[in-house]
Scaffold this active site. Structure first.
Site, PDB file in Angstrom:
ATOM      1  N   ASP A 141     -58.268-116.013  48.928  1.00  0.00           N
ATOM      2  CA  ASP A 141     -57.775-114.874  49.871  1.00  0.00           C
ATOM      3  C   ASP A 141     -57.945-114.988  51.349  1.00  0.00           C
ATOM      4  O   ASP A 141     -58.508-114.149  51.716  1.00  0.00           O
ATOM      5  CB  ASP A 141     -58.461-113.453  49.216  1.00  0.00           C
ATOM      6  CG  ASP A 141     -60.010-113.582  49.372  1.00  0.00           C
ATOM      7  OD1 ASP A 141     -60.423-114.669  49.431  1.00  0.00           O
ATOM      8  OD2 ASP A 141     -60.477-112.480  49.185  1.00  0.00           O
ATOM      9  N   HIS A 178     -70.837-118.457  52.050  1.00  0.00           N
ATOM     10  CA  HIS A 178     -70.375-118.028  50.533  1.00  0.00           C
ATOM     11  C   HIS A 178     -69.407-119.206  50.296  1.00  0.00           C
ATOM     12  O   HIS A 178     -69.850-119.883  49.503  1.00  0.00           O
ATOM     13  CB  HIS A 178     -69.616-116.715  50.810  1.00  0.00           C
ATOM     14  CG  HIS A 178     -70.370-115.621  51.078  1.00  0.00           C
ATOM     15  ND1 HIS A 178     -71.679-115.164  50.623  1.00  0.00           N
ATOM     16  CD2 HIS A 178     -70.441-114.673  52.305  1.00  0.00           C
ATOM     17  CE1 HIS A 178     -72.230-114.133  51.027  1.00  0.00           C
ATOM     18  NE2 HIS A 178     -71.502-113.834  52.028  1.00  0.00           N
TER      19      HIS A 178
END
Length: 320
Positions: A13, A251
């Site tokens: 995304d 992340h």
């Protein structure tokens, strides 16, 4: 030889950390071992139409428009009304104005889900999935192709949390909270090894701002791009917005590094994991059977520790 390389599909995304993960996966230092054969896009940080543009922007800078990009689903299995633009910017890449717009015709006409189901049957057991966004595309592929979850060599996920400390949700990590049903489907139906970079794990590894400034100051096309798109998000850390630490959370980049160089893993644990769907405050939280009470198949490998100095070296070299 390309036939000897690990074939990888990235599902994303594409926000700021996704862009950096893509840079790591396509780094020249792993060009002899990693072959990214496609990038599939989903909504999450921003809407999927913007995600495809962001991926094409990154590939343009990297000179890798040979990699096909596929647009995926516009909404999670159960629609939600939130995103992560407060972190990544309205465009997902820090609202930078001087990055040339890519040619949208470079996007494939085939849908992401169709590509995933097709390739799973053409190359069963030979592809690794790197999932760094909500798992909507992968879950839909599971439902459309009955044996889809049995067709992959490995699945590396950045997502999930188990200590009840969320980021954009009270008790859940963003990717799982955005589409909990999809996360549950994927954890339930995949039989290959599932390697998990959880929110708790990534919070243990912070990139010092001084080190990042050195990396972004290498004056290459790649480092200049990442310096621009991370400016706003790094400032959020400096200002302590949203409870962020002064140094920068890592992340999706960790998931990419673990994929391209598993030797940086120091410790991990195999457990059974599922996802809470009904809780008023805990929807989207990953639930771990640490004590093996349920006696179910240990379906995930939770990464607990890596050689962070080796990771930093990987990141630095990826920007050259």
């Amino acid at each position: 030889m390309s036939g000897d390389k690990e074939k990888v599909i990235i599902d994303t995304d594409c926000g700021v950390d996704d862009a950096q993960a893509i840079v790591i996966a396509l780094s020249k230092q792993f060009s002899d071992t990693i072959d990214v054969i496609g990038i599939t896009c989903c909504s999450g940080n921003v809407f999927v139409d913007q995600v495809t543009i962001n991926v094409l922007k990154v590939l343009t800078v990297l000179g890798r428009l040979d990699i096909p990009v596929y647009k995926g689903t516009e909404k999670p299995l159960i629609p939600v009304d939130f995103d992560a633009t407060h972190i990544h910017g309205e465009d997902g890449l820090g609202n930078v104005k001087d990055i040339p717009e890519p040619d949208p015709s470079m996007m494939q006409s085939e849908s992401a889900v169709n590509f995933l189901t097709r390739i799973s049957q053409e190359k069963p057991g030979n592809i690794t999935l790197l999932a760094i966004g909500p798992l909507t595309n992968i879950a839909l592929a599971c439902k459309l192709q009955p044996n889809f979850g049995k067709c992959f060599k490995k699945l590396v996920i950045m997502g999930g949390n188990y200590q009840g400390i969320g980021n954009t949700a009270l008790c859940a990590e963003f990717n799982f909270h955005f589409d909990p049903e999809a996360a549950l489907v994927v954890l339930s139906e995949f039989t290959c090894p599932i390697i998990m970079i959880t929110l708790e794990f990534s919070r243990n590894y912070l990139m010092p701002q001084i080190f990042l400034n050195e990396c972004y100051g290498q004056d290459t096309a790649c480092s200049n791009l990442l310096k621009k798109i991370t400016t706003n998000s790094r400032q959020l850390h400096t200002d302590g917005k949203y409870g962020l630490p002064t140094d920068v959370n890592v992340h999706d980049e960790l998931a990419a590094a673990v994929l391209v160089n598993p030797s940086i893993i120091i410790s991990s644990e195999h457990v059974f994991a599922t996802v809470e769907l009904q809780g008023k405050y805990t929807r989207g939280q990953m639930v771990i059977d640490w004590r093996n009470v349920l006696k179910k198949r240990k379906n995930v490998c939770i990464i607990k520790e890596i050689d962070f100095e080796s990771y930093k070296s990987i990141f630095r070299k990826a920007l050259l």
